[in-house]
Design a protein around this motif. Structure first.
Motif, short mmCIF file in Angstrom:
data_model
loop_
_atom_site.label_atom_id
_atom_site.label_comp_id
_atom_site.label_asym_id
_atom_site.label_seq_id
_atom_site.Cartn_x
_atom_site.Cartn_y
_atom_site.Cartn_z
N ILE A 182 5.82 75.61 22.57
CA ILE A 182 5.25 74.43 21.89
C ILE A 182 4.35 73.66 22.85
O ILE A 182 3.22 73.27 22.50
CB ILE A 182 6.36 73.51 21.35
N SER A 190 2.05 72.65 14.32
CA SER A 190 2.49 72.37 12.96
C SER A 190 3.11 70.98 12.93
O SER A 190 3.38 70.37 13.97
CB SER A 190 3.53 73.41 12.52
N ASP A 191 3.37 70.47 11.74
CA ASP A 191 3.97 69.14 11.62
C ASP A 191 5.33 69.10 12.31
O ASP A 191 5.68 68.11 12.98
CB ASP A 191 4.12 68.76 10.14
N GLU A 192 6.10 70.17 12.15
CA GLU A 192 7.43 70.23 12.77
C GLU A 192 7.32 70.29 14.29
O GLU A 192 8.10 69.66 15.00
CB GLU A 192 8.20 71.45 12.25
N GLU A 193 6.34 71.05 14.79
CA GLU A 193 6.16 71.16 16.24
C GLU A 193 5.69 69.82 16.83
O GLU A 193 6.16 69.42 17.90
CB GLU A 193 5.13 72.25 16.54
N LYS A 195 6.32 66.92 15.60
CA LYS A 195 7.49 66.04 15.52
C LYS A 195 8.40 66.27 16.73
O LYS A 195 8.94 65.31 17.31
CB LYS A 195 8.25 66.31 14.22
N GLU A 196 8.53 67.52 17.13
CA GLU A 196 9.36 67.85 18.29
C GLU A 196 8.70 67.35 19.58
O GLU A 196 9.37 66.81 20.46
CB GLU A 196 9.59 69.36 18.37
N LYS A 198 6.80 64.79 19.96
CA LYS A 198 6.96 63.34 20.04
C LYS A 198 8.34 62.93 20.54
O LYS A 198 8.51 61.84 21.07
CB LYS A 198 6.68 62.70 18.67
#
Length: 351
Positions: A182, A190-193, A195-196, A198
């Motif tokens: 990541i 991606s949005d999930e990545e 988010k991680e 952050k």
């Protein structure tokens, strides 16, 4: 030999003491002229000076090109690399144990400060030492040093500046909890990545709190991506809710990130970076902190070669105290004052 100031070259040595029209001593006999000294002569309206016969040595050329005195290079590079390696060890320690040792932080960061504190050309220093490798660790080292400098420019004393520099050095320690795929992903996250990613602010706060208790460094780790207008993360705090040191590290973090090369981003022209900081100072970054940073970084461009939008190239002779991006430039045998020539601007600074 008697020479007009517009014909002076870096490396010329004054044969006599220089006084202005009011009798004020400007420069001493034997002074080796660089762009800063030539700029002083122009500012004092001195037309002609006496200089020794010109002997241009390779060492002088290297000094101009790098922005660092050659005597520093054998010392600076290994200490910088030691700090980068030490930062990597701190990240590994935090990943394995969930905390770090204060003495390890001191032993990694202090030699860097001791070596660099007398080197004022931060622009050339960081560009000379920056490489494509170990972005996360180099970024931490750079932010630590920039935060140390900026704290001093803002009026903090040496001990406070050192503490602020260490907070900058540790601001990204939470990234030790983020996987490399990541962190170093060349494509858009991606949005999930994202988010991680952050979450590194929260992880960093936890690691530093576990290590030293509640501290400035812990607060900075949590807040360095928050913004004055409340658009940052992780908690969207804004304005006076932000710790003053978080505002310092936020400016240094943005600057270092934008001048560095990463797998997914090419480094940007330094002038563009400072203009972007200036733009962000009106909503996202603390204006006083950002403007102080810009004001002290801009004079480091004196002596650097620039390209104008017209395609002409010249040398920055003097910077303007308020019109940061409109310096006085020497192009061949004439001068262009961009604070007056409003239709011209610098396109690129050649470092």
């Amino acid at each position: 030999m008697r020479i007009h100031v517009t014909e002076l070259k870096e490396g010329d040595i004054l044969s006599n003491d220089i006084f202005n029209s009011y009798g004020l001593h400007v420069l001493s006999k034997g002074t080796g002229l660089q762009m800063r000294e030539i700029s002083m002569l122009i500012q004092h309206h001195i037309d002609y000076v006496e200089v020794n016969s010109r002997i241009i040595q390779e060492v002088t050329i290297r000094t101009i090109e790098s922005g660092l005195s050659p005597k520093w290079l054998p010392t600076v590079k290994p200490i910088y690399q030691d700090a980068v390696n030490g930062c990597e060890q701190l990240f590994m320690e935090a990943a394995q144990n969930g905390k770090i040792d204060q003495e390890d932080v001191n032993q990694t960061f202090q030699p860097l400060v001791n070596t660099f504190k007398l080197e004022r050309d931060v622009v050339s220093m960081l560009l000379l030492l920056n490489t494509h490798d170990d972005y996360t660790y180099q970024h931490s080292v750079q932010v630590g040093m920039l935060a140390y400098y900026l704290a001093g420019w803002l009026g903090y004393d040496e001990q406070e500046s050192l503490k602020i520099g260490q907070a900058g050095f540790l601001h990204d320690i939470g990234k030790c909890q983020i996987t490399d795929d990541i962190l170093n992903k060349p494509a858009k996250l991606s949005d999930e990545e994202f988010k991680e990613i952050k979450m590194h602010t929260v992880y960093g706060h936890q690691i530093i709190t576990e290590s030293f208790g509640e501290s400035i460094a812990a607060t900075v780790a949590l807040q360095h991506h928050e913004r004055m207008d409340g658009t940052g993360y992780p908690n969207q705090v804004a304005g006076d809710e932000l710790h003053p040191v978080s505002k310092i590290v936020a400016v240094c973090d943005v600057y270092s990130a934008m001048i560095s090369s990463r797998v997914y981003q090419k480094k940007r022209d330094l002038l563009i970076v400072l203009r972007e900081l200036h733009r962000m100072s009106f909503n996202e970054l603390d204006p006083h902190t950002a403007h102080t940073f810009i004001k002290h970084m801009i004079p480091n461009f004196i002596g650097k070669q620039v390209e104008l939008v017209t395609g002409e190239t010249g040398i920055i002779i003097m910077t303007h105290p308020t019109e940061y991006f409109r310096p006085l430039i020497r192009v061949e045998d004439h001068f262009i004052d961009l604070s007056i020539e409003r239709d011209l601007e610098v396109k690129h600074i050649m470092m």
